[in-house]
Each structure stands twice: as C-alpha cells, then as structure tokens.
Design a protein around this motif. Sequence first.
Motif, mmCIF file in Angstrom:
data_model
loop_
_atom_site.group_PDB
_atom_site.id
_atom_site.type_symbol
_atom_site.label_atom_id
_atom_site.label_comp_id
_atom_site.label_asym_id
_atom_site.label_seq_id
_atom_site.Cartn_x
_atom_site.Cartn_y
_atom_site.Cartn_z
ATOM 1 N N GLU A 50 -53.233 -25.248 -16.940
ATOM 2 C CA GLU A 50 -52.668 -26.127 -17.866
ATOM 3 C C GLU A 50 -51.625 -25.113 -18.121
ATOM 4 O O GLU A 50 -51.319 -24.028 -18.256
ATOM 5 C CB GLU A 50 -53.919 -26.119 -18.803
ATOM 6 N N THR A 51 -50.724 -25.703 -18.569
ATOM 7 C CA THR A 51 -49.660 -25.225 -19.088
ATOM 8 C C THR A 51 -49.868 -24.734 -19.986
ATOM 9 O O THR A 51 -50.917 -24.604 -21.327
ATOM 10 C CB THR A 51 -48.772 -26.334 -19.492
ATOM 11 N N CYS A 52 -49.613 -23.084 -20.239
ATOM 12 C CA CYS A 52 -49.286 -22.295 -21.421
ATOM 13 C C CYS A 52 -49.136 -22.706 -22.549
ATOM 14 O O CYS A 52 -47.697 -23.082 -22.782
ATOM 15 C CB CYS A 52 -49.128 -20.770 -20.641
ATOM 16 N N ASP A 53 -49.678 -22.763 -23.781
ATOM 17 C CA ASP A 53 -49.521 -23.407 -24.934
ATOM 18 C C ASP A 53 -47.836 -22.476 -25.202
ATOM 19 O O ASP A 53 -47.301 -22.473 -26.674
ATOM 20 C CB ASP A 53 -50.365 -23.498 -26.762
ATOM 21 N N THR A 54 -48.186 -20.899 -25.200
ATOM 22 C CA THR A 54 -46.922 -19.960 -25.726
ATOM 23 C C THR A 54 -46.164 -19.566 -25.266
ATOM 24 O O THR A 54 -45.253 -20.074 -26.902
ATOM 25 C CB THR A 54 -48.106 -18.791 -25.911
ATOM 26 N N CYS A 55 -45.334 -20.412 -24.509
ATOM 27 C CA CYS A 55 -44.400 -20.118 -23.456
ATOM 28 C C CYS A 55 -43.835 -21.258 -23.470
ATOM 29 O O CYS A 55 -42.913 -21.541 -22.957
ATOM 30 C CB CYS A 55 -44.602 -19.248 -22.244
ATOM 31 N N ASN A 56 -44.831 -21.946 -23.741
ATOM 32 C CA ASN A 56 -44.546 -23.936 -22.353
ATOM 33 C C ASN A 56 -44.296 -23.801 -21.236
ATOM 34 O O ASN A 56 -43.023 -24.728 -20.883
ATOM 35 C CB ASN A 56 -43.799 -24.420 -23.385
ATOM 36 N N GLY A 57 -45.056 -22.709 -20.602
ATOM 37 C CA GLY A 57 -45.196 -23.748 -18.785
ATOM 38 C C GLY A 57 -43.308 -22.425 -18.614
ATOM 39 O O GLY A 57 -43.876 -22.248 -17.492
ATOM 40 N N ALA A 58 -42.762 -21.549 -19.524
ATOM 41 C CA ALA A 58 -41.972 -20.729 -19.205
ATOM 42 C C ALA A 58 -42.301 -19.170 -18.259
ATOM 43 O O ALA A 58 -41.384 -19.171 -17.915
ATOM 44 C CB ALA A 58 -41.010 -20.531 -20.041
ATOM 45 N N GLY A 63 -46.854 -14.650 -17.437
ATOM 46 C CA GLY A 63 -46.484 -14.398 -17.128
ATOM 47 C C GLY A 63 -46.045 -16.064 -15.758
ATOM 48 O O GLY A 63 -45.397 -15.570 -15.693
ATOM 49 N N TYR A 64 -47.038 -16.148 -15.411
ATOM 50 C CA TYR A 64 -47.831 -17.373 -14.517
ATOM 51 C C TYR A 64 -46.839 -18.364 -15.570
ATOM 52 O O TYR A 64 -46.914 -20.172 -14.231
ATOM 53 C CB TYR A 64 -49.062 -17.731 -14.647
ATOM 54 N N GLY A 65 -46.983 -19.244 -17.002
ATOM 55 C CA GLY A 65 -46.625 -20.448 -17.194
ATOM 56 C C GLY A 65 -47.884 -21.017 -17.461
ATOM 57 O O GLY A 65 -47.853 -22.265 -17.607
ATOM 58 N N THR A 66 -48.807 -21.022 -16.848
ATOM 59 C CA THR A 66 -49.895 -22.101 -16.413
ATOM 60 C C THR A 66 -51.856 -20.721 -16.788
ATOM 61 O O THR A 66 -51.167 -19.523 -16.678
ATOM 62 C CB THR A 66 -50.480 -22.165 -15.702
ATOM 63 N N VAL A 67 -52.433 -21.276 -17.955
ATOM 64 C CA VAL A 67 -53.883 -20.611 -18.214
ATOM 65 C C VAL A 67 -54.804 -21.519 -17.046
ATOM 66 O O VAL A 67 -54.655 -22.526 -17.032
ATOM 67 C CB VAL A 67 -54.070 -20.399 -19.114
#
Length: 389
Positions: free
Chosen positions: A170-178, A203-207
């Motif tokens: 899922e898209t990371c909430d902290t970096c919004n996928g960046a 650094g992956y942008g997803t979790v």
Amino acid sequence: MTSRAYVARDYYDILGVSRDATPDDLKKAYRKLAREFHPDVNSSPEAQEKFKDINAAFEVLSDPQKRQIVDMGGDPLAPGGGGAGPGGPGGAGPFMGFQDIMDAFFSGGGMGGASRGPRPRRRPGADALLRLDLELSEAAFGMESPITVDTAVVCSVCEGSGAADDSQPETCDTCNGAGEVQSVQRTILGQVVTARPCPSCSGYGTVIPKPCGKCGGDGRVRTRRKLTVKIPSGVEDGMRIRLAGQGEVGPGGGPAGDLYVEIHEKPHDVFTREGDDLHCKVKLPMTAAALGTRLTVDTLDGQESVDVHAGTQPGSTLRIRGAGVPRLRGGDQRGDLYVHLDIRTPTKLDAEQERLLHQLAELRDEEIVEPARGNGFFSRMRDAFNGHA
C-alpha cells in the motif's frame, strides 16, 4: 561534558598542491603519492593511514561541490557535518551543518531540486563465490562435478512480492509514495531543500501491511541447492568458472547474480605443474647413468618408457612431448613432461666394489687422491701436543 571542536583537514596540504591546482595537477599528485603509500608497496601502519588520507583528499578536491565547501573553510567529510561559520558541528539554530548541505547536494534535493523517487523493491542480486578442490588429473582432463551452494532464492510462498496472500503493498502515508521526505533549512548558501529516505517505508514508497510469513517481506529465502558444474580440461589453480544466474536472488525476487566456482588444484605426490607442462624427479644410480638404461616413467596417461643415454650427467632432464596437461581451449594440444634425473653416487662400498672402482679409475687413467693416513702435518702437530713427537 565538554565537546571537542572538529578541526577541518587541509586537503590541499595532504596532496601537496596549491589551492588553485587544476584537475590534472590533482591527478598527478595523487598518483605520485599513491605509488609511495599504497598498501601493496608500503605495509607500515603509518603508510596505510596516509593512503586513506590521500584517497579522501583526492575524492574531495576532485568534486567541484565538495571542493567549494573546503574553500569556504569547511570539511565535507567531517563527522556530523563540519566547517566554519554559522551552523558548524554541534551548532544549534536555523542553520544546518555542512554534512546536511552535502546531503542536499547529493541526495537529489539540492536547492529545491527534483525528487529521486521511490526505490524499487525488486533489485538485482549479488554474485556468489564457491571454492572447488580438484585433483591434478581432474583439472587436466576435465569433469562434471556436483556442488552444493547456499544462496538466496525466490520465496515460494509470495513468489517474490514479500506480501502475504491476502495482502498487497500500500502507498505510504508518510511520503505519499514518493519514497522520501523533504525539509527546508537555512544555510550559509541560502535556503536549502533536503530530501531523505522516508523513515516509514525505508524509501520504497509503499508499505506491506502483512509481510509474508516465510520470507518476512524480503521476497527471498536462503536455501541449499545442488548443481552440476562442468570443468573444462586444462583449468589451472585460481581460475574461475562462471555459472550465469546461479548466484544470489535479489531483494523482492530480483534477478539472480552469477555464481563463480574458483578452482583450487591439490598438490600431487609425483608431479608439479607449470602451466601446461609437468615436472617430476627420478633417482638414477651412477652406473645406470654411465652405462645407459631404459626408464619406465609414470605419466597422467599411464606408464611410458624413455631411454637414458650412456654418459648422462647429473642434472640432466628428459623431455616427453605431449605428456603434459591439455591446453585450455587448445583442442588436442598438450604440454610436455620433463623428467629431472637425480643421479646418485654410492655412499658405502664394500672391499670388492672399492677395488673395482680403483681398477676402473686406473683403466681410465684418472688420478685418485688417497685420504690422509695419520702422517700429515696436522697429525704430527697433534702428536707433538700429546708428547709423542
């Protein structure tokens, strides 16, 4: 507890160049010092430390941006950020240290620069190395050898995704996928935007909410595998055979690296090897060398007879062509076998043998120096000291 201030190193002084040195000047100075202090040439601990400083100085001064920081009085390699002026090491306030400036320049942030983007979860794997011990005959004629390797392979449960069956990245909430987070700080160079890997997704942008239970989200597991490696004829000690795609599988099930099988040739009881040639030593009685004989010599292909001509001298070598090691990728070509003759002189003779050798010497008109019988100069001196003169 007081902290010690970090003193910026003078990289120009380390390389022995002026502050207006050109890139060519830097290269010349580096090469000269490297030849003097390289660990392969100079093994002293002081030289090793000096060589590290030389490398660091060349790295810094060869980079225009790092060199600019040095010219401003800072040290881009200082722990925790170095340098002079506001925001130096350990300094608080609105200014950031030089290490932060370097992070800004080289992490893709820059002065408000573009983002690097998230790093992929699926990445190439590393190469692997395995040692294989061979007998001389195995290295000479080649073979197929079974080997066992312990490497990372694709996880059979998640097939490299790293997620459990009922879970998806899922898209990371902290970096919004960046894959990174940015911050704005004031520096002596002005306002700088720094970008760092996102601490939440690494650094992956997803979790992955539910990582795979077998691989823990890595997409790969370690296992022991059995392979067969084909050894070509003529391989030598230290050579490596490459098995493409048989190394470590990369994170996220990425493509595997290569497996290198390094050949180690065991010492042989009879032969020593020099490239494609073989050498051995054969003991030969003095009489056989004088009269001539026929020797039976062991080779890699079996036994072979070779003639020793009459009058062969000590240190002589016989050459058997084509009895050496097959040449690697040389078709039917092979090296040679060199038989070194170790001609032995008898150390103990009985009375009859001694009489015959004397007779032979007389027939050959060879002078024989008789051993001292006790009436020489030193014998007389000994008797004089003993009171027998």
